[in-house]
Design an enzyme around this catalytic site. Structure first.
Site, PDB file in Angstrom:
ATOM      1  N   ASP A 135       0.659  -1.265   0.068  1.00 31.94           N
ATOM      2  CA  ASP A 135       0.034  -0.020   0.024  1.00 31.94           C
ATOM      3  C   ASP A 135       0.769   1.252  -0.075  1.00 31.94           C
ATOM      4  O   ASP A 135       0.542   2.042  -0.849  1.00 31.94           O
ATOM      5  CB  ASP A 135      -0.930   0.094   1.314  1.00 31.94           C
ATOM      6  CG  ASP A 135      -2.224   0.521   0.758  1.00 31.94           C
ATOM      7  OD1 ASP A 135      -2.682   0.590  -0.343  1.00 31.94           O
ATOM      8  OD2 ASP A 135      -2.996   0.861   1.556  1.00 31.94           O
ATOM      9  N   CYS A 232     -15.427  -8.235 -17.882  1.00 31.81           N
ATOM     10  CA  CYS A 232     -16.924  -7.470 -17.463  1.00 31.81           C
ATOM     11  C   CYS A 232     -17.970  -7.969 -18.650  1.00 31.81           C
ATOM     12  O   CYS A 232     -19.230  -7.772 -18.329  1.00 31.81           O
ATOM     13  CB  CYS A 232     -16.785  -6.309 -17.272  1.00 31.81           C
ATOM     14  SG  CYS A 232     -15.793  -5.818 -15.830  1.00 31.81           S
ATOM     15  N   CYS A 235     -21.626  -6.035 -18.751  1.00 36.39           N
ATOM     16  CA  CYS A 235     -22.110  -5.365 -17.411  1.00 36.39           C
ATOM     17  C   CYS A 235     -21.457  -4.076 -17.011  1.00 36.39           C
ATOM     18  O   CYS A 235     -20.424  -3.756 -17.265  1.00 36.39           O
ATOM     19  CB  CYS A 235     -21.502  -6.326 -16.393  1.00 36.39           C
ATOM     20  SG  CYS A 235     -21.795  -6.058 -14.543  1.00 36.39           S
ATOM     21  N   CYS A 238     -21.524  -1.665 -11.702  1.00 39.43           N
ATOM     22  CA  CYS A 238     -20.625  -0.990 -10.573  1.00 39.43           C
ATOM     23  C   CYS A 238     -20.796   0.369 -10.983  1.00 39.43           C
ATOM     24  O   CYS A 238     -20.717   1.506 -10.297  1.00 39.43           O
ATOM     25  CB  CYS A 238     -19.326  -1.282 -10.510  1.00 39.43           C
ATOM     26  SG  CYS A 238     -18.495  -1.409 -12.071  1.00 39.43           S
ATOM     27  N   CYS A 242     -22.546   3.521  -8.361  1.00 43.92           N
ATOM     28  CA  CYS A 242     -21.726   4.027  -7.701  1.00 43.92           C
ATOM     29  C   CYS A 242     -22.492   5.382  -7.337  1.00 43.92           C
ATOM     30  O   CYS A 242     -23.189   6.142  -7.829  1.00 43.92           O
ATOM     31  CB  CYS A 242     -20.505   4.428  -8.544  1.00 43.92           C
ATOM     32  SG  CYS A 242     -19.350   5.720  -7.926  1.00 43.92           S
ATOM     33  N   CYS A 258     -14.492   9.665  -5.178  1.00 45.76           N
ATOM     34  CA  CYS A 258     -14.781   8.456  -4.363  1.00 45.76           C
ATOM     35  C   CYS A 258     -15.302   8.310  -2.811  1.00 45.76           C
ATOM     36  O   CYS A 258     -14.335   8.717  -2.036  1.00 45.76           O
ATOM     37  CB  CYS A 258     -13.800   7.461  -4.921  1.00 45.76           C
ATOM     38  SG  CYS A 258     -13.901   5.714  -4.096  1.00 45.76           S
ATOM     39  N   CYS A 284     -16.145   2.649   1.375  1.00 44.77           N
ATOM     40  CA  CYS A 284     -17.288   2.606   0.715  1.00 44.77           C
ATOM     41  C   CYS A 284     -17.173   1.133  -0.279  1.00 44.77           C
ATOM     42  O   CYS A 284     -16.134   0.940  -0.693  1.00 44.77           O
ATOM     43  CB  CYS A 284     -17.690   3.538  -0.557  1.00 44.77           C
ATOM     44  SG  CYS A 284     -18.928   3.149  -1.581  1.00 44.77           S
ATOM     45  N   CYS A 287     -19.231  -0.668  -5.284  1.00 46.69           N
ATOM     46  CA  CYS A 287     -18.880  -1.148  -6.651  1.00 46.69           C
ATOM     47  C   CYS A 287     -18.291  -2.654  -6.243  1.00 46.69           C
ATOM     48  O   CYS A 287     -18.150  -3.311  -7.422  1.00 46.69           O
ATOM     49  CB  CYS A 287     -18.055  -0.305  -7.288  1.00 46.69           C
ATOM     50  SG  CYS A 287     -16.431   0.005  -6.501  1.00 46.69           S
TER      51      CYS A 287
HETATM   52 FE1  SF4 Z   1     -17.320  -5.421 -14.256  1.00 46.49          FE
HETATM   53 FE2  SF4 Z   1     -18.278  -3.959 -12.696  1.00 46.49          FE
HETATM   54 FE3  SF4 Z   1     -19.954  -5.718 -13.705  1.00 46.49          FE
HETATM   55 FE4  SF4 Z   1     -18.127  -6.364 -11.779  1.00 46.49          FE
HETATM   56  S1  SF4 Z   1     -19.916  -5.043 -11.670  1.00 46.49           S
HETATM   57  S2  SF4 Z   1     -18.468  -7.455 -13.588  1.00 46.49           S
HETATM   58  S3  SF4 Z   1     -16.365  -4.893 -12.323  1.00 46.49           S
HETATM   59  S4  SF4 Z   1     -18.976  -4.229 -14.969  1.00 46.49           S
HETATM   60 FE1  SF4 Z   2     -18.102   4.721  -6.030  1.00 47.35          FE
HETATM   61 FE2  SF4 Z   2     -17.991   3.692  -3.640  1.00 47.35          FE
HETATM   62 FE3  SF4 Z   2     -16.885   2.509  -5.673  1.00 47.35          FE
HETATM   63 FE4  SF4 Z   2     -15.836   4.778  -4.753  1.00 47.35          FE
HETATM   64  S1  SF4 Z   2     -16.023   2.793  -3.530  1.00 47.35           S
HETATM   65  S2  SF4 Z   2     -16.023   4.223  -6.908  1.00 47.35           S
HETATM   66  S3  SF4 Z   2     -17.828   5.790  -4.259  1.00 47.35           S
HETATM   67  S4  SF4 Z   2     -19.214   2.653  -5.466  1.00 47.35           S
END
Ligand code: SF4
Ligand code: SF4
Length: 416
Positions: A135, A232, A235, A238, A242, A258, A284, A287
Site C-alpha cells: 500500500d 466484464c 455488465c 458498478c 456508484c 470516491c 465504501c 462497486c
Molecule cells: Fe465488471 Fe463492474 Fe460488472 Fe463487476 S460490476 S463485472 S467490475 S462491470
Molecule cells: Fe463509487 Fe463507492 Fe466504488 Fe468509490 S468505492 S467508486 S464511491 S461505488
C-alpha cells in the site's frame, strides 16, 4: 549449498505455509506500458493525493530495490465466513468498509511477506535481499498483480481474482532471486500488451503464476490459462451503483470523488457528498458488493481478518461520545484508525443526519461548539436533516458565537 533460482511452484507452496494462498511471480522489469494511462490519471486531476506522486516510479521496481530479480505478488482474501455470517446490530449503526473489519491488513501482509522472505532465504541457502511493498510503496500494486497473473482489472478498477473476486488485499515482495516457471524454463521477457482502459494496467505475456495446492485443480487451471483483460462483458452494474459517479466511465475512476477517499479526507466534507454518504463512516464497498464476480467468490478462513461488530457496524453515538483514548482502543488495530477520531466523528455526524436519528440529538448538539470547525459545520448540517423541535434554535444560538465564515455559512443554511 546455495541455489540460484527457485520454481514458481516452490514459491507458491511457501506462500501457503505463511498464509498467502494467492501468489504469482513476474520477472522484475519496468512495466512502462502502463505509464501513459497512469500519467493521464494524474494530469486529468483524478488522483486523490494519497497516491505516490511520481508516475514513472510507480512502474519501476528498481527505484525501490535496484537488485530486484523477481516481483512476487500476493492477493490475500479478506471476505471471511465469520464476516459473512455477521448481522448488523440494532440501533444507530454506521457501516465501515470490509477491508477494515479485521486486523490492519498492512500488519498482516507485512508479517506474512516477511515470513515468506525468511522461507526463501532458507530455501536458497543465503540471506535473500527483499523489499516488502504494501500500500504505502510507490509500486502500482494492481499492475504487479496482473503481471503476475493473479487476476484482471474490472470496470470498477479493482483487481478481480477468479477465486475470491475483488475481496483481496494486494502486496508484493521484491526479491533478488530468480523464479522460473515450474517446468524449469526461464521466464520470457514481458511483452507489451494492449490496454483496455485508462486505469487498467497491461499484463505481461509471461506471468509465473503459482497458485496453491489448497485450490481445486480446475480453479488453478483456469487461472493458469491466458486471461482476457476485459472479463466484464456488457455488465455496468458498478458504474450505475456508484453513489457519487466517481466511476466516470468503465475503468476510469475519479478518486477525489470516491467515498472511499472522501471518508478519509480531513476538513469539511463537500456538501454534494453528504447525502450519498448514507450511513458509511469509513470507506465504501458498493462497486464491489454489486459485482457479480464477487457473488460467486470463495470465503476466506483467516482469524486475523475476522470481524468485530463494533468496528464493522460502528455505534455512531458512541463515536461522538467516546474519548480519543477509547477510540484508539476500539479502532486502533484496524486499518481505519490512521486518520484519528476527527474524521470518524465528522462522518458519524453526517450519517446520523442522513438517518434522521432523533435519539442522537443530545450527542450531536454539543458539537455545535466543538473546537474543530468541520465538526461544528457537520453538526449544523446533521441538525438540519433531522429538523426536530429545538434543532434550529440550537443552531441559531451557536451561530451568534460563531466566527469561522465557513461554519457560519453552514449554520445559516441550517436555520433557513
Ligand atoms: Fe465488471 Fe463492474 Fe460488472 Fe463487476 S460490476 S463485472 S467490475 S462491470
Ligand atoms: Fe463509487 Fe463507492 Fe466504488 Fe468509490 S468505492 S467508486 S464511491 S461505488
Amino acid at each position: 549449498m546455495t541455489i540460484t533460482r527457485l520454481s514458481a511452484q516452490e514459491v507458491g507452496a511457501m506462500g501457503v505455509d505463511v498464509g498467502l494462498p494467492l501468489l504469482g511471480c513476474a520477472p522484475a522489469h519496468v512495466f512502462a506500458e502502463v505509464l501513459p494511462v497512469l500519467t493521464r490519471y494524474y494530469t486529468e486531476g483524478r488522483a486523490s493525493g494519497f497516491e505516490h506522486p511520481v508516475a514513472h516510479e510507480r512502474v519501476d521496481p528498481f527505484t525501490i530495490f535496484p537488485q530486484a530479480r523477481t516481483m512476487i505478488a500476493v492477493a490475500l482474501p479478506y471476505r471471511t465466513a465469520a464476516g459473512q455470517a455477521m448481522e448488523r446490530p440494532a440501533g444507530a449503526r454506521g457501516f465501515s468498509s470490509r477491508y477494515m473489519w479485521g486486523e490492519d491488513y498492512h500488519r498482516v501482509l507485512r508479517d506474512r511477506l516477511n515470513a515468506l522472505s525468511v522461507r526463501l532465504s532458507e530455501a536458497v541457502g543465503r540471506n535473500v535481499a527483499s523489499v516488502v511493498c504494501v500500500d504505502t510503496s510507490p509500486l502500482l500494486d494492481r499492475a504487479v498483480a496482473v503481471l503476475a497473473g493473479l487476476g484482471w482489472i474490472g470496470k470498477n478498477t479493482c483487481l478481480i481474482t477468479s477465486t475470491h473476486g475483488s475481496w483481496v488485499f494486494l502486496g508484493a515482495l521484491l526479491v533478488d532471486v530468480d523464479v522460473v516457471a515450474s517446468d524449469g524454463t526461464a521466464a520470457a521477457p514481458p511483452a507489451p500488451a494492449a490496454l483496455v482502459g485508462a486505469s487498467a494496467p497491461a499484463r505481461s505475456a509471461a506471468p509465473l503464476t503459482c497458485l496453491t495446492p489448497l485450490m481445486a485443480p480446475s480453479v488453478a487451471l483456469s487461472v493458469m490459462a491466458p486471461l482476457a483483460l476485459d472479463q466484464c462483458g456488457d455488465c455496468t452494474l458498478c458504474l450505475t451503483a456508484c453513489p457519487t459517479g466517481a466511476l466516470r466511465e468503465p475503468y476510469i475512476l475519479d478518486s477525489a470523488s470516491c467515498l472511499s477517499y472522501i471518508t478519509q479526507a480531513s476538513g469539511h466534507m463537500p456538501a454534494e457528498y453528504r447525502k450519498p454518504l448514507g450511513r458509511r463512516v469509513w470507506g465504501c464497498d458498493t462497486c464491489q458488493t454489486v459485482c457479480p464476480k464477487n457473488h460467486v467468490s470463495l470465503l476466506a478462513a483467516d482469524p486475523r481478518l475476522d470481524p468485530d461488530e463494533d468496528t464493522s457496524y460502528p455505534d455512531l453515538m458512541a463515536i461522538l461520545t467516546m474519548s480519543n483514548r477509547a477510540f484508539m482502543r476500539r479502532f486502533g488495530k484496524t486499518a481505519g484508525a490512521w486518520r484519528g477520531p476527527t474524521v470518524w466523528r465528522r462522518n458519524a455526524l453526517i450519517a446520523l443526519g442522513n438517518m434522521r436519528t432523533h435519539s442522537a440529538l443530545s450527542a450531536i448538539i454539543p458539537y455545535l461548539t466543538h473546537e474543530r470547525p468541520e465538526l461544528r459545520g457537520s453538526a449544523a448540517w446533521a441538525l438540519r436533516q433531522i429538523d426536530a423541535p429545538g434543532t434550529r434554535s440550537a443552531v441559531a444560538e451557536a451561530l451568534d458565537r460563531e466566527s469561522d465564515p465557513d461554519v457560519r455559512a453552514e449554520m445559516l443554511w441550517a436555520i433557513e
